[in-house]
Design a protein around this motif. Structure first.
Motif, PDB file in Angstrom:
ATOM      1  N   ALA A   9       1.176  -2.870  -4.854  1.00 34.25           N
ATOM      2  CA  ALA A   9       0.519  -3.193  -3.587  1.00 34.25           C
ATOM      3  C   ALA A   9       1.000  -2.272  -2.468  1.00 34.25           C
ATOM      4  O   ALA A   9       0.206  -1.775  -1.660  1.00 34.25           O
ATOM      5  N   ILE A  10       2.304  -2.029  -2.445  1.00 37.90           N
ATOM      6  CA  ILE A  10       2.871  -1.155  -1.410  1.00 37.90           C
ATOM      7  C   ILE A  10       2.369   0.280  -1.593  1.00 37.90           C
ATOM      8  O   ILE A  10       1.985   0.950  -0.638  1.00 37.90           O
ATOM      9  N   LEU A  14       0.231   2.587   1.010  1.00 36.43           N
ATOM     10  CA  LEU A  14       0.669   3.922   1.437  1.00 36.43           C
ATOM     11  C   LEU A  14      -0.409   4.969   1.151  1.00 36.43           C
ATOM     12  O   LEU A  14      -0.669   5.848   1.971  1.00 36.43           O
ATOM     13  N   ALA A  15      -1.035   4.863  -0.012  1.00 38.04           N
ATOM     14  CA  ALA A  15      -2.041   5.855  -0.396  1.00 38.04           C
ATOM     15  C   ALA A  15      -3.256   5.808   0.519  1.00 38.04           C
ATOM     16  O   ALA A  15      -3.928   6.825   0.725  1.00 38.04           O
ATOM     17  N   ASP A  16      -3.553   4.630   1.080  1.00 42.64           N
ATOM     18  CA  ASP A  16      -4.723   4.490   1.949  1.00 42.64           C
ATOM     19  C   ASP A  16      -4.474   4.975   3.372  1.00 42.64           C
ATOM     20  O   ASP A  16      -5.417   5.139   4.146  1.00 42.64           O
ATOM     21  N   ARG A  17      -3.222   5.174   3.721  1.00 41.91           N
ATOM     22  CA  ARG A  17      -2.906   5.572   5.092  1.00 41.91           C
ATOM     23  C   ARG A  17      -2.856   7.090   5.218  1.00 41.91           C
ATOM     24  O   ARG A  17      -2.454   7.798   4.294  1.00 41.91           O
ATOM     25  N   ASP A  18      -3.252   7.571   6.391  1.00 41.49           N
ATOM     26  CA  ASP A  18      -3.176   9.000   6.670  1.00 41.49           C
ATOM     27  C   ASP A  18      -1.742   9.383   7.007  1.00 41.49           C
ATOM     28  O   ASP A  18      -0.966   8.578   7.549  1.00 41.49           O
ATOM     29  N   ALA A  19      -1.383  10.630   6.682  1.00 44.71           N
ATOM     30  CA  ALA A  19      -0.045  11.121   7.006  1.00 44.71           C
ATOM     31  C   ALA A  19       0.095  11.249   8.526  1.00 44.71           C
ATOM     32  O   ALA A  19      -0.882  11.488   9.235  1.00 44.71           O
ATOM     33  N   ALA A  30       8.559  12.108   3.295  1.00 39.14           N
ATOM     34  CA  ALA A  30       8.412  12.627   1.935  1.00 39.14           C
ATOM     35  C   ALA A  30       9.739  12.575   1.184  1.00 39.14           C
ATOM     36  O   ALA A  30       9.789  12.221  -0.006  1.00 39.14           O
ATOM     37  N   GLU A  31      10.834  12.909   1.875  1.00 37.92           N
ATOM     38  CA  GLU A  31      12.144  12.868   1.222  1.00 37.92           C
ATOM     39  C   GLU A  31      12.535  11.444   0.862  1.00 37.92           C
ATOM     40  O   GLU A  31      13.100  11.196  -0.220  1.00 37.92           O
ATOM     41  N   SER A  32      12.245  10.501   1.742  1.00 39.16           N
ATOM     42  CA  SER A  32      12.559   9.096   1.446  1.00 39.16           C
ATOM     43  C   SER A  32      11.678   8.582   0.305  1.00 39.16           C
ATOM     44  O   SER A  32      12.148   7.863  -0.582  1.00 39.16           O
ATOM     45  N   LEU A  33      10.408   8.938   0.347  1.00 37.03           N
ATOM     46  CA  LEU A  33       9.494   8.489  -0.699  1.00 37.03           C
ATOM     47  C   LEU A  33       9.882   9.089  -2.047  1.00 37.03           C
ATOM     48  O   LEU A  33       9.805   8.413  -3.088  1.00 37.03           O
ATOM     49  N   ALA A  34      10.294  10.359  -2.052  1.00 37.22           N
ATOM     50  CA  ALA A  34      10.706  10.998  -3.299  1.00 37.22           C
ATOM     51  C   ALA A  34      11.916  10.292  -3.903  1.00 37.22           C
ATOM     52  O   ALA A  34      12.029  10.151  -5.125  1.00 37.22           O
ATOM     53  N   LYS A  35      12.835   9.821  -3.038  1.00 39.52           N
ATOM     54  CA  LYS A  35      14.001   9.079  -3.522  1.00 39.52           C
ATOM     55  C   LYS A  35      13.561   7.792  -4.202  1.00 39.52           C
ATOM     56  O   LYS A  35      14.081   7.416  -5.260  1.00 39.52           O
TER      57      LYS A  35
END
Length: 397
Positions: A9-10, A14-19, A30-35
């Motif tokens: 769900a999360i 995230l995928a639906d939101r614009d950067a 991006a660094e936090s998400l990659a972790k």
């Protein structure tokens, strides 16, 4: 499962939101998400490991864990192999496993270490893990760590007296050999060695054909040699056994591309050029030029039937199986021995050896349908009963 559902769900949100508009903010996110992704890889490796040691994939009609990852998770071959290696080595890499789960080690480093120790014994594995993690702490890239890991294997081989020369040197120089590797566009890279006798045949056959065609021939020697080789392989003006599938419109000037039996597209112009020096055999799904209907008089398919099937089935008839049709077995759809499937072209399909055996041993799991082109499609159903996962976690060999 609740945690996985929450994560889905999360991720969907995230995928639906614009950067964000700020590039700096994007870098930080991006660094936090990659972790977080690396920590998910840790959980995924644990799940893959349990599936791998249990052999559960075979109950679902999949010959290996890698085949499961390719067909059900949509992974490329290299990524599937990488994940299986990490899953199988986790129990021998306690530091790597702990750091990856904590988000303190990236998946790239973890998979590199796992690949480096895969062929080491447990004692050397423990030493290598410490050395490679020290390199990670010192800021070496994953590529450098991989190179050092290969060097560790070489040093151990020298210590044990088991070092081996590279593949080319192992072959020696008495026997000729050729290897070919297919490129992404359907071409082939060729590498090899010819001994003195075969080299003399090469020179005597190709050298006259590789001479310039005239003063306007701008090709260099390698290009002329390749042309000479293909001329010899094709028998000059003799027809070659190359199956090109195309519409009649293509042969008469249309733009619709043809294809080889492995699915490689062939431009319409090239298909017509091949047809100029090749025999054209129409694909007839009925009684006609080639005996495609044999009933029960003959169990094994003929060469004509197989050629027809290879044009119909680029890969195994099992949905998701990637084994090329030219490497598959001819399968009687309803079983020849039971008397329900004669050796007729509309009762045959191509099926890889593994799935052919699975089909006849687990008939209740196989659903057979025909698509709009008339080809059979084998779909593997879930096992009739699902066993509980093993309570212990046996270590992979």
């Amino acid at each position: 499962m609740e945690l996985v559902d929450a994560l889905l769900a999360i991720a969907g949100e995230l995928a639906d939101r614009d950067a964000p508009d700020s590039p700096a903010a994007c870098m930080q996110l991006a660094e936090s998400l990659a972790k977080a992704v690396d920590q998910q890889e840790s959980a995924l490796a644990d799940l893959i490991g349990r599936v791998d040691v249990s052999g559960e994939t075979r109950r679902w009609g999949l010959p290996s864990t890698q085949a499961w990852l390719r067909s059900r998770l949509g992974m490329r071959e290299s990524r599937a192999r990488e994940r299986v290696t990490l899953a199988r080595q986790r129990h021998r890499l306690p530091q790597v496993t702990k750091l990856l789960a904590a988000g303190e080690l990236t998946y790239g480093y973890a998979s590199t270490v796992a690949e480096s120790v895969a062929r080491l014994d447990d004692v050397d594995c423990a030493k290598a893990e410490t050395l490679l993690l020290e390199m990670v702490d010192q800021g070496f890239s994953a590529g450098k760590v991989a190179s050092f890991g290969r060097r560790i294997r070489d040093v151990i081989a020298e210590r044990e007296g088991t070092e081996t020369p590279d593949d080319d040197a192992q072959r020696g120089y008495e026997q000729s050999w050729i290897t070919t590797t297919r490129s992404l566009d359907g071409g082939r890279y060729v590498k090899g060695w010819l001994n003195a006798e075969d080299a003399a045949i090469w020179d005597g056959t190709l050298a006259p054909l590789a001479k310039p065609a005239g003063p306007d021939d701008q090709r260099d020697l390698p290009e002329r040699t390749a042309a000479a080789l293909t001329s010899v392989l094709s028998g000059g003006q003799k027809a070659t056994k190359v199956t090109v599938i195309c519409d009649l419109d293509t042969l008469t000037g249309g733009d619709t591309p043809g294809r080889l039996t492995d699915g490689t597209p062939i431009p319409a112009e090239q298909a017509r050029r091949i047809a100029l020096s090749a025999g054209v055999s129409p694909l007839i799904l009925g009684r006609g030029h080639v005996p495609l209907y044999l009933g029960h008089r003959q169990r094994f398919a003929t060469a004509g039937q197989r050629q027809t099937l290879e044009t119909l089935y680029p890969t195994c008839a099992v949905q998701g199986c990637e084994v090329p049709g030219i490497l598959c077995e001819v399968d009687h759809v309803n079983g020849w021995t039971l008397g329900r499937s004669p050796t007729d072209i509309d009762q045959l399909a191509l099926c890889c050896g593994w799935h052919n055996r699975f089909k006849h041993a687990n008939a209740e799991q196989m659903r057979i349908t025909r698509d709009s082109t008339g080809r059979y499609v084998y779909r593997i159903l879930p096992p009739p009963t699902r066993t509980a996962p093993p309570t212990d976690y046996p270590q992979a060999a």
